[in-house]
Every structure is written in C-alpha cells, then in structure tokens.
Design a protein around this motif. Structure first.
Motif, PDB file in Angstrom:
ATOM      1  N   ALA A  22      24.149  45.984 -30.372  1.00 20.86           N
ATOM      2  CA  ALA A  22      23.260  44.912 -30.807  1.00 20.86           C
ATOM      3  C   ALA A  22      23.868  44.235 -32.021  1.00 20.86           C
ATOM      4  O   ALA A  22      24.517  44.891 -32.842  1.00 20.86           O
ATOM      5  CB  ALA A  22      21.876  45.462 -31.143  1.00 20.86           C
ATOM      6  N   LEU A  23      23.682  42.928 -32.110  1.00 18.12           N
ATOM      7  CA  LEU A  23      24.177  42.192 -33.277  1.00 18.12           C
ATOM      8  C   LEU A  23      23.319  40.973 -33.508  1.00 18.12           C
ATOM      9  O   LEU A  23      22.676  40.464 -32.588  1.00 18.12           O
ATOM     10  CB  LEU A  23      25.646  41.810 -33.110  1.00 18.12           C
ATOM     11  N   ALA A  24      23.315  40.519 -34.760  1.00 21.31           N
ATOM     12  CA  ALA A  24      22.560  39.323 -35.110  1.00 21.31           C
ATOM     13  C   ALA A  24      23.298  38.099 -34.610  1.00 21.31           C
ATOM     14  O   ALA A  24      24.525  38.000 -34.745  1.00 21.31           O
ATOM     15  CB  ALA A  24      22.366  39.246 -36.619  1.00 21.31           C
ATOM     16  N   LYS A  25      22.566  37.191 -33.997  1.00 25.97           N
ATOM     17  CA  LYS A  25      23.131  35.930 -33.519  1.00 25.97           C
ATOM     18  C   LYS A  25      22.487  34.829 -34.342  1.00 25.97           C
ATOM     19  O   LYS A  25      21.518  34.211 -33.933  1.00 25.97           O
ATOM     20  CB  LYS A  25      22.833  35.774 -32.038  1.00 25.97           C
ATOM     21  N   GLY A  26      23.022  34.627 -35.538  1.00 21.73           N
ATOM     22  CA  GLY A  26      22.396  33.695 -36.456  1.00 21.73           C
ATOM     23  C   GLY A  26      21.143  34.305 -37.057  1.00 21.73           C
ATOM     24  O   GLY A  26      20.844  35.482 -36.851  1.00 21.73           O
ATOM     25  N   PRO A  27      20.364  33.515 -37.779  1.00 16.26           N
ATOM     26  CA  PRO A  27      19.177  34.064 -38.458  1.00 16.26           C
ATOM     27  C   PRO A  27      17.962  34.215 -37.545  1.00 16.26           C
ATOM     28  O   PRO A  27      16.988  34.846 -37.931  1.00 16.26           O
ATOM     29  CB  PRO A  27      18.890  33.022 -39.547  1.00 16.26           C
ATOM     30  N   GLU A  28      18.021  33.655 -36.332  1.00 15.71           N
ATOM     31  CA  GLU A  28      16.833  33.601 -35.484  1.00 15.71           C
ATOM     32  C   GLU A  28      16.813  34.597 -34.331  1.00 15.71           C
ATOM     33  O   GLU A  28      15.754  34.891 -33.789  1.00 15.71           O
ATOM     34  CB  GLU A  28      16.685  32.189 -34.880  1.00 15.71           C
ATOM     35  N   LEU A  29      17.990  35.111 -33.926  1.00 11.33           N
ATOM     36  CA  LEU A  29      18.064  35.930 -32.717  1.00 11.33           C
ATOM     37  C   LEU A  29      18.858  37.207 -32.944  1.00 11.33           C
ATOM     38  O   LEU A  29      19.761  37.254 -33.778  1.00 11.33           O
ATOM     39  CB  LEU A  29      18.735  35.160 -31.574  1.00 11.33           C
ATOM     40  N   VAL A  30      18.516  38.233 -32.170  1.00  7.00           N
ATOM     41  CA  VAL A  30      19.326  39.448 -32.066  1.00  7.00           C
ATOM     42  C   VAL A  30      19.742  39.580 -30.604  1.00  7.00           C
ATOM     43  O   VAL A  30      18.931  39.400 -29.702  1.00  7.00           O
ATOM     44  CB  VAL A  30      18.543  40.703 -32.513  1.00  7.00           C
ATOM     45  N   GLU A  31      21.044  39.844 -30.391  1.00  5.75           N
ATOM     46  CA  GLU A  31      21.554  40.037 -29.038  1.00  5.75           C
ATOM     47  C   GLU A  31      21.784  41.516 -28.769  1.00  5.75           C
ATOM     48  O   GLU A  31      22.388  42.215 -29.585  1.00  5.75           O
ATOM     49  CB  GLU A  31      22.874  39.281 -28.840  1.00  5.75           C
ATOM     50  N   ILE A  32      21.297  41.980 -27.633  1.00  9.70           N
ATOM     51  CA  ILE A  32      21.479  43.362 -27.203  1.00  9.70           C
ATOM     52  C   ILE A  32      22.343  43.342 -25.945  1.00  9.70           C
ATOM     53  O   ILE A  32      22.104  42.543 -25.033  1.00  9.70           O
ATOM     54  CB  ILE A  32      20.113  44.018 -26.905  1.00  9.70           C
ATOM     55  N   SER A  33      23.368  44.196 -25.916  1.00 12.60           N
ATOM     56  CA  SER A  33      24.302  44.200 -24.790  1.00 12.60           C
ATOM     57  C   SER A  33      24.456  45.599 -24.203  1.00 12.60           C
ATOM     58  O   SER A  33      24.407  46.600 -24.925  1.00 12.60           O
ATOM     59  CB  SER A  33      25.678  43.690 -25.218  1.00 12.60           C
ATOM     60  N   VAL A  34      24.655  45.638 -22.884  1.00 12.04           N
ATOM     61  CA  VAL A  34      25.014  46.855 -22.169  1.00 12.04           C
ATOM     62  C   VAL A  34      26.348  46.574 -21.482  1.00 12.04           C
ATOM     63  O   VAL A  34      26.433  45.699 -20.621  1.00 12.04           O
ATOM     64  CB  VAL A  34      23.951  47.248 -21.130  1.00 12.04           C
ATOM     65  N   THR A  35      27.378  47.300 -21.878  1.00 11.35           N
ATOM     66  CA  THR A  35      28.718  47.105 -21.330  1.00 11.35           C
ATOM     67  C   THR A  35      29.134  48.351 -20.570  1.00 11.35           C
ATOM     68  O   THR A  35      28.949  49.468 -21.052  1.00 11.35           O
ATOM     69  CB  THR A  35      29.738  46.830 -22.463  1.00 11.35           C
ATOM     70  N   ASP A  36      29.694  48.157 -19.373  1.00 15.37           N
ATOM     71  CA  ASP A  36      30.179  49.294 -18.596  1.00 15.37           C
ATOM     72  C   ASP A  36      31.617  49.050 -18.149  1.00 15.37           C
ATOM     73  O   ASP A  36      32.118  47.927 -18.224  1.00 15.37           O
ATOM     74  CB  ASP A  36      29.274  49.569 -17.385  1.00 15.37           C
ATOM     75  N   THR A  37      32.259  50.113 -17.703  1.00 16.56           N
ATOM     76  CA  THR A  37      33.628  50.024 -17.192  1.00 16.56           C
ATOM     77  C   THR A  37      33.618  50.212 -15.675  1.00 16.56           C
ATOM     78  O   THR A  37      34.538  50.786 -15.107  1.00 16.56           O
ATOM     79  CB  THR A  37      34.536  51.086 -17.844  1.00 16.56           C
ATOM     80  N   GLY A  38      32.552  49.727 -15.049  1.00 13.42           N
ATOM     81  CA  GLY A  38      32.337  49.963 -13.623  1.00 13.42           C
ATOM     82  C   GLY A  38      33.060  49.016 -12.699  1.00 13.42           C
ATOM     83  O   GLY A  38      34.088  48.414 -13.043  1.00 13.42           O
ATOM     84  N   ALA A  39      32.479  48.844 -11.510  1.00 13.88           N
ATOM     85  CA  ALA A  39      33.118  48.112 -10.418  1.00 13.88           C
ATOM     86  C   ALA A  39      33.248  46.626 -10.697  1.00 13.88           C
ATOM     87  O   ALA A  39      34.120  45.960 -10.150  1.00 13.88           O
ATOM     88  CB  ALA A  39      32.315  48.326  -9.130  1.00 13.88           C
ATOM     89  N   GLY A  40      32.385  46.102 -11.538  1.00 17.35           N
ATOM     90  CA  GLY A  40      32.401  44.665 -11.790  1.00 17.35           C
ATOM     91  C   GLY A  40      31.633  43.907 -10.717  1.00 17.35           C
ATOM     92  O   GLY A  40      31.213  44.457  -9.709  1.00 17.35           O
ATOM     93  N   ILE A  41      31.461  42.613 -10.954  1.00 18.19           N
ATOM     94  CA  ILE A  41      30.711  41.740 -10.054  1.00 18.19           C
ATOM     95  C   ILE A  41      31.624  40.603  -9.634  1.00 18.19           C
ATOM     96  O   ILE A  41      32.294  39.986 -10.475  1.00 18.19           O
ATOM     97  CB  ILE A  41      29.459  41.184 -10.762  1.00 18.19           C
ATOM     98  N   ALA A  42      31.650  40.316  -8.352  1.00 20.49           N
ATOM     99  CA  ALA A  42      32.512  39.251  -7.834  1.00 20.49           C
ATOM    100  C   ALA A  42      32.118  37.905  -8.436  1.00 20.49           C
ATOM    101  O   ALA A  42      30.926  37.635  -8.641  1.00 20.49           O
ATOM    102  CB  ALA A  42      32.416  39.200  -6.316  1.00 20.49           C
ATOM    103  N   PRO A  43      33.096  37.044  -8.723  1.00 18.49           N
ATOM    104  CA  PRO A  43      32.786  35.739  -9.330  1.00 18.49           C
ATOM    105  C   PRO A  43      31.777  34.914  -8.534  1.00 18.49           C
ATOM    106  O   PRO A  43      30.948  34.219  -9.118  1.00 18.49           O
ATOM    107  CB  PRO A  43      34.153  35.039  -9.372  1.00 18.49           C
ATOM    108  N   GLU A  44      31.809  35.022  -7.193  1.00 20.94           N
ATOM    109  CA  GLU A  44      30.873  34.243  -6.389  1.00 20.94           C
ATOM    110  C   GLU A  44      29.447  34.795  -6.469  1.00 20.94           C
ATOM    111  O   GLU A  44      28.478  34.077  -6.214  1.00 20.94           O
ATOM    112  CB  GLU A  44      31.328  34.174  -4.924  1.00 20.94           C
ATOM    113  N   ASP A  45      29.308  36.068  -6.830  1.00 19.86           N
ATOM    114  CA  ASP A  45      27.976  36.668  -6.967  1.00 19.86           C
ATOM    115  C   ASP A  45      27.376  36.443  -8.347  1.00 19.86           C
ATOM    116  O   ASP A  45      26.150  36.374  -8.492  1.00 19.86           O
ATOM    117  CB  ASP A  45      28.041  38.181  -6.704  1.00 19.86           C
ATOM    118  N   LEU A  46      28.209  36.336  -9.351  1.00 18.14           N
ATOM    119  CA  LEU A  46      27.747  36.317 -10.747  1.00 18.14           C
ATOM    120  C   LEU A  46      26.677  35.252 -11.036  1.00 18.14           C
ATOM    121  O   LEU A  46      25.687  35.551 -11.712  1.00 18.14           O
ATOM    122  CB  LEU A  46      28.950  36.157 -11.683  1.00 18.14           C
TER     123      LEU A  46
END
Length: 197
Positions: free
Chosen positions: A116-140
């Motif tokens: 999680a990190l602050a995105k300016g003074p108004e928002l906080v961004e929360i992320s989930v990152t994995d090293t998995g299979a990934g998503i095809a560009p046409e599906d994204l």
C-alpha cells in the motif's frame, strides 16, 4: 443405465450433482449481490480504517492456504499512511478476492505480495502482486466485466463475478481498480480508496 442400482456409481452421481448445486447457489448469490451493488442498494458503513491492519487481517486469513500451495505470501510494510474512509468488511472482501485469485493462479514456489502507498494527499493505493501465470493481453481489458472468464480460469470452476463485484465495491467507495500483467511473469491488481477526512 442402471447406475441407480450401483451404490458406488450412484454416490458419484449424487456427489457431482451436489457440487453443481453448490456452484449454482454460489453464482446466484454473487449475481444477487452484483445486482444490489449496481442498483445502489448496498449501503456502506464507512469509518476511518488503518490500511496496515486491513492488509494484515487478509494476509493472515490466507497464510495457511498459501503455505499449502507452496507460496510465499508477504506484506510489505506500508509505512506511515493516513487512514482511509471505507467499509471494513467490504474492503476486506475486495482484498480477499484479489489474494484468493493470486493463490489460485500462482504455481508452487511463487510469491504474492500485498503493498500500500499514498497516491497524493487524497488516495491510498493497495496492490496485490503475484508471480503467477499472468493474463493474456486480449483478456486484460475485460477481466472486470460480469461473467467474463479469461482462458487461464475457465477450468477452475469460478463464476466470473468476483472481479466485477470487486470493481463495483471499489467504485462505491469512490476509488478505481486496475490490473497489469505479463504472461508467464505474474499480475498486479491495484485499487485506490479515498483518505478519511
């Protein structure tokens, strides 16, 4: 064809039917929730929330499942972040959906990281990152659509509604959700939540 008179075969058919009923009941429940979200019927119980606590609660909930799958689930210390304004149960639902998907689509030996990190003074961004299979560009571009299932998930028995519900919940909070992915290298799902005033 005589299976009804064969106790072993009959039990197998009954178990399969029960699994299908459970799957359909789950889908009906998710469709009902999505309809309520889209119609604005769901009321959020918004309070100031500590982001580190939110991440820790969800990480702890999935630690055992990740361990069984041979995955390293970690939470990067978010540092000194302002509280966000949100419904704790609903934001845990969003984060749990993202972590559950990461566990499901990451092979043994992989890693899942919550940040999680602050995105300016108004928002906080929360992320989930994995090293998995990934998503095809046409599906994204379509993964947050109702009932859309990318090729990698067609055989997993999911309903194709989890990410659509997550998007609706994040947008109900006044935030946004997005995904970035590289095939074979993993995915990052990020959502923003307004800072509590």
């Amino acid at each position: 064809r005589g299976a009804v008179d064969d106790p072993i075969a009959a039990r197998g058919f009954i178990d399969r039917a029960a699994d299908e009923v459970d799957r359909l009941a789950h889908m009906v429940g998710e469709l009902s929730e999505l309809a309520r979200l889209e119609s604005g019927e769901v009321k959020l119980d918004r309070v100031p929330l500590n982001v580190a606590d939110l991440l820790a609660r969800v990480a702890e909930r999935f630690r055992l499942a990740a361990g069984r799958a041979g995955l390293d689930l970690t939470m990067a210390p978010p540092g000194d972040l302002p509280p966000v304004s949100g419904d704790r149960l609903r934001l845990e639902q969003v984060l749990s959906n993202l972590v559950h998907n990461a566990v499901k689509f990451t092979q043994a030996g992989g890693k899942i990281t919550l940040t999680a990190l602050a995105k300016g003074p108004e928002l906080v961004e929360i992320s989930v990152t994995d090293t998995g299979a990934g998503i095809a560009p046409e599906d994204l571009p379509h993964i947050f659509e109702r009932l859309y299932k990318a090729d990698r998930s067609r055989a997993t028995g999911g309903t194709g509604l989890g990410l659509s519900i997550a998007r609706q919940l994040v947008e109900a909070h006044g935030g946004q959700i997005s995904a970035a992915s590289t095939m074979g290298r993993g995915s990052t799902f990020t959502f923003s939540i307004p800072v509590a005033r």
